[in-house]
Design a protein around this motif. Structure first.
Motif, PDB file in Angstrom:
ATOM      1  N   ALA A 224       0.825  -1.214   0.000  1.00 27.73           N
ATOM      2  CA  ALA A 224       0.000   0.000   0.000  1.00 27.73           C
ATOM      3  C   ALA A 224       0.855   1.258   0.000  1.00 27.73           C
ATOM      4  CB  ALA A 224      -0.954  -0.014   1.192  1.00 27.73           C
ATOM      5  N   SER A 225       1.941   1.257   0.740  1.00 31.64           N
ATOM      6  CA  SER A 225       2.801   2.441   0.828  1.00 31.64           C
ATOM      7  C   SER A 225       3.996   2.382  -0.121  1.00 31.64           C
ATOM      8  CB  SER A 225       3.310   2.605   2.262  1.00 31.64           C
ATOM      9  OG  SER A 225       4.042   1.452   2.672  1.00 31.64           O
ATOM     10  N   SER A 226       4.043   1.388  -1.027  1.00 31.41           N
ATOM     11  CA  SER A 226       5.173   1.253  -1.935  1.00 31.41           C
ATOM     12  C   SER A 226       5.154   2.385  -2.963  1.00 31.41           C
ATOM     13  CB  SER A 226       5.118  -0.100  -2.650  1.00 31.41           C
ATOM     14  OG  SER A 226       6.130  -0.187  -3.630  1.00 31.41           O
ATOM     15  N   ALA A 227       6.357   2.856  -3.306  1.00 34.35           N
ATOM     16  CA  ALA A 227       6.462   3.906  -4.324  1.00 34.35           C
ATOM     17  C   ALA A 227       6.268   3.360  -5.725  1.00 34.35           C
ATOM     18  CB  ALA A 227       7.821   4.587  -4.222  1.00 34.35           C
ATOM     19  N   THR A 228       6.317   2.040  -5.875  1.00 33.13           N
ATOM     20  CA  THR A 228       6.098   1.409  -7.178  1.00 33.13           C
ATOM     21  C   THR A 228       4.631   1.046  -7.314  1.00 33.13           C
ATOM     22  OG1 THR A 228       8.331   0.497  -7.164  1.00 33.13           O
ATOM     23  CG2 THR A 228       6.762  -0.491  -8.691  1.00 33.13           C
ATOM     24  N   GLY A 229       4.032   1.412  -8.427  1.00 32.38           N
ATOM     25  CA  GLY A 229       2.633   1.076  -8.656  1.00 32.38           C
ATOM     26  C   GLY A 229       2.429  -0.421  -8.661  1.00 32.38           C
ATOM     27  N   THR A 230       1.451  -0.909  -7.876  1.00 32.76           N
ATOM     28  CA  THR A 230       1.212  -2.336  -7.715  1.00 32.76           C
ATOM     29  C   THR A 230      -0.272  -2.612  -7.879  1.00 32.76           C
ATOM     30  OG1 THR A 230       3.040  -2.441  -6.133  1.00 32.76           O
ATOM     31  CG2 THR A 230       1.554  -4.330  -6.220  1.00 32.76           C
ATOM     32  N   ALA A 231      -0.592  -3.697  -8.581  1.00 35.69           N
ATOM     33  CA  ALA A 231      -1.981  -4.099  -8.781  1.00 35.69           C
ATOM     34  C   ALA A 231      -2.067  -5.610  -8.715  1.00 35.69           C
ATOM     35  CB  ALA A 231      -2.508  -3.596 -10.118  1.00 35.69           C
TER      36      ALA A 231
ATOM     37  N   LEU B   7      -8.146  -6.492  -9.214  1.00 38.97           N
ATOM     38  CA  LEU B   7      -8.789  -6.791  -7.938  1.00 38.97           C
ATOM     39  C   LEU B   7      -8.401  -5.805  -6.847  1.00 38.97           C
ATOM     40  CD1 LEU B   7      -8.255 -10.659  -8.024  1.00 38.97           C
ATOM     41  CD2 LEU B   7     -10.254  -9.368  -8.804  1.00 38.97           C
ATOM     42  N   TRP B   8      -7.174  -5.295  -6.917  1.00 37.63           N
ATOM     43  CA  TRP B   8      -6.731  -4.317  -5.917  1.00 37.63           C
ATOM     44  C   TRP B   8      -5.607  -3.495  -6.531  1.00 37.63           C
ATOM     45  CZ3 TRP B   8      -1.931  -3.638  -3.553  1.00 37.63           C
ATOM     46  CH2 TRP B   8      -1.905  -2.689  -2.523  1.00 37.63           C
ATOM     47  N   ILE B   9      -5.504  -2.244  -6.099  1.00 36.55           N
ATOM     48  CA  ILE B   9      -4.500  -1.344  -6.659  1.00 36.55           C
ATOM     49  C   ILE B   9      -4.044  -0.400  -5.559  1.00 36.55           C
ATOM     50  CG2 ILE B   9      -6.179   0.381  -7.448  1.00 36.55           C
ATOM     51  CD1 ILE B   9      -4.497   0.726  -9.955  1.00 36.55           C
ATOM     52  N   ASN B  10      -2.755  -0.051  -5.524  1.00 39.74           N
ATOM     53  CA  ASN B  10      -2.261   0.837  -4.477  1.00 39.74           C
ATOM     54  C   ASN B  10      -2.264   2.291  -4.969  1.00 39.74           C
ATOM     55  OD1 ASN B  10      -0.080   0.913  -6.191  1.00 39.74           O
ATOM     56  ND2 ASN B  10       1.467   0.502  -4.609  1.00 39.74           N
ATOM     57  N   ALA B  11      -1.876   3.194  -4.056  1.00 37.43           N
ATOM     58  CA  ALA B  11      -1.944   4.630  -4.353  1.00 37.43           C
ATOM     59  C   ALA B  11      -0.957   5.032  -5.444  1.00 37.43           C
ATOM     60  CB  ALA B  11      -1.687   5.433  -3.082  1.00 37.43           C
ATOM     61  N   ALA B  12       0.239   4.393  -5.471  1.00 38.14           N
ATOM     62  CA  ALA B  12       1.232   4.754  -6.486  1.00 38.14           C
ATOM     63  C   ALA B  12       0.716   4.444  -7.893  1.00 38.14           C
ATOM     64  CB  ALA B  12       2.540   4.003  -6.225  1.00 38.14           C
ATOM     65  N   ALA B  13       0.008   3.323  -8.025  1.00 36.28           N
ATOM     66  CA  ALA B  13      -0.559   2.994  -9.328  1.00 36.28           C
ATOM     67  C   ALA B  13      -1.723   3.912  -9.671  1.00 36.28           C
ATOM     68  CB  ALA B  13      -0.999   1.541  -9.358  1.00 36.28           C
ATOM     69  N   GLN B  14      -2.493   4.314  -8.659  1.00 39.38           N
ATOM     70  CA  GLN B  14      -3.596   5.240  -8.920  1.00 39.38           C
ATOM     71  C   GLN B  14      -3.093   6.576  -9.437  1.00 39.38           C
ATOM     72  OE1 GLN B  14      -6.720   5.522  -5.896  1.00 39.38           O
ATOM     73  NE2 GLN B  14      -5.936   3.639  -4.973  1.00 39.38           N
ATOM     74  N   SER B  15      -1.862   6.975  -9.037  1.00 43.87           N
ATOM     75  CA  SER B  15      -1.317   8.231  -9.536  1.00 43.87           C
ATOM     76  C   SER B  15      -0.917   8.141 -11.005  1.00 43.87           C
ATOM     77  CB  SER B  15      -0.099   8.643  -8.707  1.00 43.87           C
ATOM     78  OG  SER B  15       0.953   7.693  -8.850  1.00 43.87           O
TER      79      SER B  15
END
Length: 773
Positions: free
Chosen positions: A89-96, A106-114
């Motif tokens: 969730a707090s990773s600087a690399t976009g993850t999904a 199914l899930w995406i973190n904030a870095a990927a949302q940016s």
């Protein structure tokens, strides 16, 4: 629960994992319950309806199993999402987290949302649509590769950097997508020295990371960073960083029209009080050398040793390792020390390296003992481009020369050929002078062909297509080719059966054969055999080769095969490139095969090359088969026979060249015509000043001193709107278009022409007059 998880829970409840659009369970359960109740209540009265109860019970059980499976899968997915949320969730690399089969996110973190809006990208194909023309195929390929190899990656170059995607399986039918957006880095950031790049006005364009302020406003001008005044270009000096008092030893590189560069070293590398500033420049990525009064390189940094391939203890003479292109290096050094040179920069050639190495050398005074500091930059690529440009200029000069002399030369050939034809009219084959006259005619035609080849090579003449018989064409050309190959090379000619006709420019096709045979000869310095063979090839399914597609049909194939040294694949890939040559300087222009390729493509054909080192080379040319032309049934008239449709006519002949005018006038007079001669456009207008004179045809040269052919015709065209015109010219450059575009009933004939060609085109114009009357 965050927004992303809420969206995920809603997606799971509406669409369980593994299906893009799963059917709802409520209707299934309701239907099963209804059937079960109906069968249970009325089963006693109607035993046949007891089966409905069994069906309803099975539907209820199925709904319960499906609901349980979904609930277990949803809990398992919720557990996985919690794990990935804690990890990424707090990773600087976009993850999904992505479902493998459906591709649903199914899930995406904030870095990927940016990087993209997840509300608009429910599937991975939506994300990849912006970077791939076939996103579904790309996503499938990444998942398959990740399943097979454990990981898969894909990099997309973007304007601001590289967009990298890494996919790997994480179990339970899920894939983990890691998306990183890496900005482009400046390669100068990795240099071991500090660098400043500024424009001519001092505005900063680049600063090394160590010179950039960590806080506050970044400097915009070199004066905001360094204390001025600055030293001369190309000299070493001590710089003081403004505001910090830090001292640097630096080099101000020679300025360019675009700006200049300053290289700085900290004082801890070379203290100012050591007096040995040259030692501090050993790590600079710039070749530097110190030349004493005797012209010896007494100090050399590592980059100079690498370029000149010198050992660590070598101190050679500057003139021994570099040679001047226009004058001796020793004289150049003497002029610099005496102050007789205002711009002490020259391009020199290195002597030691095996490959050609050119260095741009700038010399500056250093110290008070007459020493000179040499700043050297690799200019090999620049010299290569300069050589290619010079070669193209030579080719352009040849083209201009060809166009300039073509007019006069073609006039001479017209006079020679024409008068030879006039003499041949008075001699038959039994005459003892007949063979000599035929030799004059044949060699005149060959000279005319050479002019046409030179003009076509310089792109000042279009190809003149005609239907050709390869058997006759090669029979005429083989004598010339035999003289080209020399004594140690044998030239063989092998004809295929049932060879079809081809369509091409005869003289240009001969030039193609000459170039291929000469190259084959040069590939066999010890001698060998060159084979020219023809073959009738039928391709009912076409042919795909070397990015070319031959349509289905019949083809005439011409192969030129040698037993030479062959070519490696790297050479074969460039064999048709302009200016590319494997021959030594002065032995080839690099335009021979590129000209061959251009002529073949312009003729609608295809050319391929097969070669293997040590096994020889084969060039294969494909021409589409042509149908045989219809043969005229009537017997052609002799050149000196007057056509039945051409009565005694009056022809105005305007030609500034006396020999050509004499030949043309006699040719027409032999046909029984009255010929009025004029040596210029002004003379023609003077003749036409007689209102009783009504010529049937105008025959005029295009290019003449004073008033040219189209010019004088334009002045009298209103008086003679229907009089046909025959334009003739030795210039090939747009003569036909310039002469015919302005007038109707005009034809063009290029010099040199024969007696038969000239009289035929004039009679054709007279025939049109007779038909119109």
């Amino acid at each position: 629960m965050n927004i992303a998880k809420a969206k995920t829970d809603w997606a799971l409840s509406a669409h369980p994992p593994g299906s893009k659009q799963a059917r709802p369970l409520a209707p299934l359960a309701a239907l099963g319950l209804g059937l079960f109740a109906l069968g249970f209540l009325v089963g006693d009265e109607h035993p046949s309806l007891l089966a409905l109860a069994a069906v309803g019970a099975s539907m209820l059980v199925s709904a319960a199993v499906i609901w349980g499976t979904r609930r277990i899968a949803r809990r398992r997915l919720d557990r996985d999402i919690c794990i990935f949320r804690d990890l990424y969730a707090s990773s600087a690399t976009g993850t999904a987290l992505v479902h493998d089969r459906s591709g649903r996110i199914l899930w995406i973190n904030a870095a990927a949302q940016s990087l993209f809006d997840p509300s608009l990208h429910s599937y991975t194909t939506d994300i990849l649509a912006g970077i791939s023309a076939d996103p579904a195929t790309l996503a499938t390929r990444l998942h398959e590769r990740a399943s097979a190899d454990g990981t898969a990656s894909h990099t997309v170059p973007m304007d601001h950097g590289d967009w990298k995607l890494v996919v790997r399986p994480v179990g339970q039918g899920h894939m983990l997508w890691r998306i990183s957006d890496t900005p482009h880095s400046d390669p100068r950031d990795e240099l071991p020295v500090d660098m400043i790049d500024c424009a001519q006005d001092g505005r900063l364009r680049y600063l090394s990371p160590r010179l950039r302020p960590k806080t506050g406003i970044a400097p915009r001008h070199v004066a905001d960073l360094l204390e001025l005044p600055m030293p001369e270009s190309g000299t070493l000096a001590h710089f003081t960083k403004r505001g910090s008092g830090t001292h640097h030893i630096g080099l101000r590189m020679p300025a360019t029209p675009d700006g200049e560069t300053i290289i700085l070293l900290p004082t801890k590398t070379a203290p100012p009080d050591t007096g040995d500033s040259f030692s501090a420049l050993q790590v600079l990525p710039v070749a530097l050398g110190l030349i004493d009064r005797d012209g010896r390189l007494i100090r050399i940094n590592d980059e100079t040793r690498r370029l000149l391939r010198l050992r660590k203890d070598d101190t050679p003479r500057f003139a021994d390792v570099l040679e001047g292109l226009g004058r001796p290096v020793g004289e150049w050094l003497a002029d610099i020390r005496a102050g007789r040179v205002t711009n002490p920069t020259e391009v020199l050639r290195a002597v030691n390296p095996a490959d050609d190495l050119f260095l741009q050398v700038s010399l500056r005074p250093y110290g008070g003992d007459g020493e000179l500091l040499a700043i050297m930059n690799d200019a090999t690529e620049f010299k290569a481009l300069e050589a290619k440009f010079t070669q193209s200029q030579k080719m352009q000069a040849i083209g201009q020369l060809a166009g300039g002399v073509a007019h006069d030369f073609n006039n001479l050939l017209t006079a020679i050929s024409g008068h030879c034809d006039l003499i041949l009219l008075r001699h038959d084959r039994s005459d003892t002078d007949y063979p000599d006259l035929m030799q004059i005619q044949q060699n005149t035609n060959r000279a005319a062909a050479l002019v046409r080849q030179l003009l076509a090579f310089s792109r000042k003449q279009t190809l003149q297509f005609e239907t050709l018989d390869l058997h006759d064409l090669l029979a005429d050309t083989i004598h010339l080719l035999n003289r080209l190959v020399g004594e140690r090379v044998t030239l063989s000619l092998r004809h295929g059966e049932d060879m079809p006709l081809i369509r091409s420019d005869k003289r240009q096709f001969e030039q193609v054969l000459m170039n291929l045979v000469v190259n084959a000869r040069d590939a066999m310095p010890l001698g060998g055999e060159i084979v020219i063979e023809t073959e009738h090839c039928s391709l009912p399914g076409g042919l795909r080769r070397d990015k070319a597609t031959l349509p289905p049909g019949d083809y005439a194939v011409i192969r030129v095969r040698d037993e030479g040294v062959g070519m490696p694949p790297a050479t074969m890939a460039k064999v048709f490139d302009p200016f590319f040559s494997t021959k030594r300087q002065g032995e080839g222009t690099g335009l021979g095969l590129s000209t061959v390729y251009g002529i073949i493509k312009q003729s609608g054909g295809f050319i391929f090359v097969d070669s293997e080192e040590g096994q020889g080379t084969t060039f294969s040319i494909y021409f589409a088969a042509q149908a045989a032309p219809l043969v005229a049934t009537q017997k052609p008239a002799r050149p000196n026979a007057t056509p039945a449709t051409a009565e005694r006519s009056t022809i105005l002949l305007v030609e500034d060249e006396a020999p050509v005018r004499s030949f043309a006038a006699r040719a027409l007079q032999l046909q029984g015509h009255r010929v009025l001669e004029a040596d210029s456009g002004e003379a023609a207008l003077e003749l036409l000043g007689d209102p009783t004179l009504r010529p049937d045809v105008f025959v005029t040269d295009v290019i003449m001193p004073g008033l040219d052919g189209p010019g004088w015709v334009a002045e009298i065209r209103d008086r003679f709107p229907d009089t046909p015109i025959v334009f003739m010219s030795g210039y090939a450059e747009d003569s036909r278009i310039a002469a015919q575009a302005r007038f109707g009933k005009a034809v063009f004939i290029g010099k040199p022409f024969s007696l038969a060609q000239f009289t035929a085109i004039v009679h054709e114009q007279l025939r049109k007059v007779s038909e119109a009357a």
